[in-house]
Design a protein around this motif. Structure first.
Motif, short mmCIF file in Angstrom:
data_model
loop_
_atom_site.label_atom_id
_atom_site.label_comp_id
_atom_site.label_asym_id
_atom_site.label_seq_id
_atom_site.Cartn_x
_atom_site.Cartn_y
_atom_site.Cartn_z
N GLY A 74 0.84 -1.19 0.00
CA GLY A 74 0.00 0.00 0.00
C GLY A 74 0.87 1.24 0.00
O GLY A 74 2.05 1.19 0.33
N TRP A 75 0.28 2.37 -0.40
CA TRP A 75 1.05 3.60 -0.52
C TRP A 75 0.75 4.53 0.65
O TRP A 75 -0.30 4.46 1.27
N THR A 76 1.69 5.41 0.92
CA THR A 76 1.52 6.39 1.99
C THR A 76 0.94 7.67 1.41
O THR A 76 0.98 7.90 0.19
N LEU A 77 0.44 8.53 2.28
CA LEU A 77 -0.07 9.82 1.84
C LEU A 77 1.07 10.68 1.28
O LEU A 77 0.87 11.46 0.35
N HIS A 78 2.27 10.51 1.83
CA HIS A 78 3.42 11.24 1.32
C HIS A 78 3.72 10.82 -0.12
O HIS A 78 4.02 11.66 -0.97
N GLN A 79 3.62 9.52 -0.42
CA GLN A 79 3.84 9.05 -1.79
C GLN A 79 2.77 9.60 -2.73
O GLN A 79 3.05 9.91 -3.88
N LEU A 80 1.55 9.72 -2.24
CA LEU A 80 0.47 10.29 -3.05
C LEU A 80 0.78 11.74 -3.40
O LEU A 80 0.62 12.17 -4.53
N ARG A 81 1.26 12.49 -2.41
CA ARG A 81 1.63 13.89 -2.63
C ARG A 81 2.78 13.98 -3.62
O ARG A 81 2.76 14.80 -4.55
N ALA A 95 7.82 25.86 -11.24
CA ALA A 95 8.17 25.65 -9.83
C ALA A 95 7.29 26.49 -8.90
O ALA A 95 6.83 25.98 -7.88
N PRO A 96 7.03 27.78 -9.20
CA PRO A 96 6.13 28.54 -8.32
C PRO A 96 4.71 27.95 -8.26
O PRO A 96 4.06 27.99 -7.21
N GLU A 97 4.24 27.39 -9.37
CA GLU A 97 2.92 26.74 -9.36
C GLU A 97 2.94 25.50 -8.46
O GLU A 97 2.00 25.26 -7.69
N LEU A 98 4.01 24.72 -8.57
CA LEU A 98 4.14 23.54 -7.72
C LEU A 98 4.24 23.94 -6.26
O LEU A 98 3.67 23.29 -5.38
N GLN A 99 4.95 25.01 -5.99
CA GLN A 99 5.08 25.50 -4.62
C GLN A 99 3.72 25.94 -4.08
O GLN A 99 3.38 25.65 -2.93
N LYS A 101 0.79 24.83 -5.01
CA LYS A 101 -0.03 23.63 -4.83
C LYS A 101 0.39 22.84 -3.60
O LYS A 101 -0.45 22.38 -2.82
N SER A 102 1.70 22.69 -3.40
CA SER A 102 2.19 21.84 -2.32
C SER A 102 2.36 22.56 -1.00
O SER A 102 2.51 21.94 0.04
N ARG A 103 2.35 23.89 -1.04
CA ARG A 103 2.53 24.73 0.15
C ARG A 103 3.93 24.61 0.75
O ARG A 103 4.13 24.81 1.93
N SER A 108 13.50 25.45 -3.21
CA SER A 108 14.56 24.44 -3.19
C SER A 108 14.07 23.10 -2.62
O SER A 108 14.58 22.05 -2.99
N SER A 109 13.08 23.13 -1.77
CA SER A 109 12.60 21.88 -1.18
C SER A 109 11.78 21.05 -2.17
O SER A 109 11.53 19.88 -1.95
N LEU A 110 11.38 21.64 -3.29
CA LEU A 110 10.65 20.88 -4.30
C LEU A 110 11.56 19.90 -5.04
O LEU A 110 11.08 18.95 -5.65
N GLY A 111 12.87 20.13 -4.98
CA GLY A 111 13.81 19.23 -5.64
C GLY A 111 13.72 17.80 -5.14
O GLY A 111 14.02 16.85 -5.86
N HIS A 112 13.28 17.61 -3.92
CA HIS A 112 13.12 16.26 -3.36
C HIS A 112 11.94 15.53 -4.00
O HIS A 112 11.90 14.31 -4.02
N TYR A 113 11.00 16.27 -4.53
CA TYR A 113 9.80 15.66 -5.09
C TYR A 113 9.86 15.56 -6.61
O TYR A 113 9.28 14.65 -7.19
N VAL A 114 10.48 16.52 -7.24
CA VAL A 114 10.40 16.63 -8.70
C VAL A 114 11.78 16.44 -9.31
O VAL A 114 12.69 17.20 -9.06
#
Length: 136
Positions: A74-81, A95-99, A101-103, A108-114
């Protein structure tokens, strides 16, 4: 994005006619007093049930998604995000749009996700190449 539309169709069923209170509710009524009593905004005024905790929501999501997960965990909520941000980035969101959306507090912290990869870099370079624009 089909998830957003499907989620929007589920919302009336989740609310079940309620006009106030949290969307996702626990199975039991919230304690009315004591140190474990939640804030008034976290209690449904109609049913008296409290907001579903993050840990319980994650457990329910993992259980429901276990059959779809190739590993069976099963997946975690973090994986869903993470998945949502990755799909938005692949669709060309900035990147500003992703920021927004993700709050995330910092871009720079978006680099972990994208992780956009070489294809995205090549597309951006080709789009903004001054030599290519002069040839048109």
């Amino acid at each position: 994005m089909h998830w957003a539309t499907a989620t929007a169709h589920l919302l009336p069923r989740l609310l079940n006619g309620r006009q106030a209170g949290p969307v996702f509710l626990a199975d039991r009524r919230a304690p009315a007093s004591g140190r474990r009593a939640p804030a008034a905004a976290d209690i449904c005024p109609v049913t008296g049930r409290g907001r579903l905790s993050y840990s319980r929501a994650e457990y329910l999501f993992k259980t429901a998604s276990a059959a779809l997960d190739p590993h069976g965990d099963g997946w975690t909520l973090h994986q869903l995000r993470h998945s949502a941000l990755t799909h938005l980035a692949a669709a060309g969101r900035t990147a500003p749009e992703l920021q927004a959306k993700s709050r995330h507090q910092h871009l720079s912290s978006l680099g972990h996700y994208v992780r956009l990869g070489e294809e995205t870099s090549a597309r951006i370079t080709a789009t903004h190449d001054p030599a290519a624009r002069r040839k048109r």
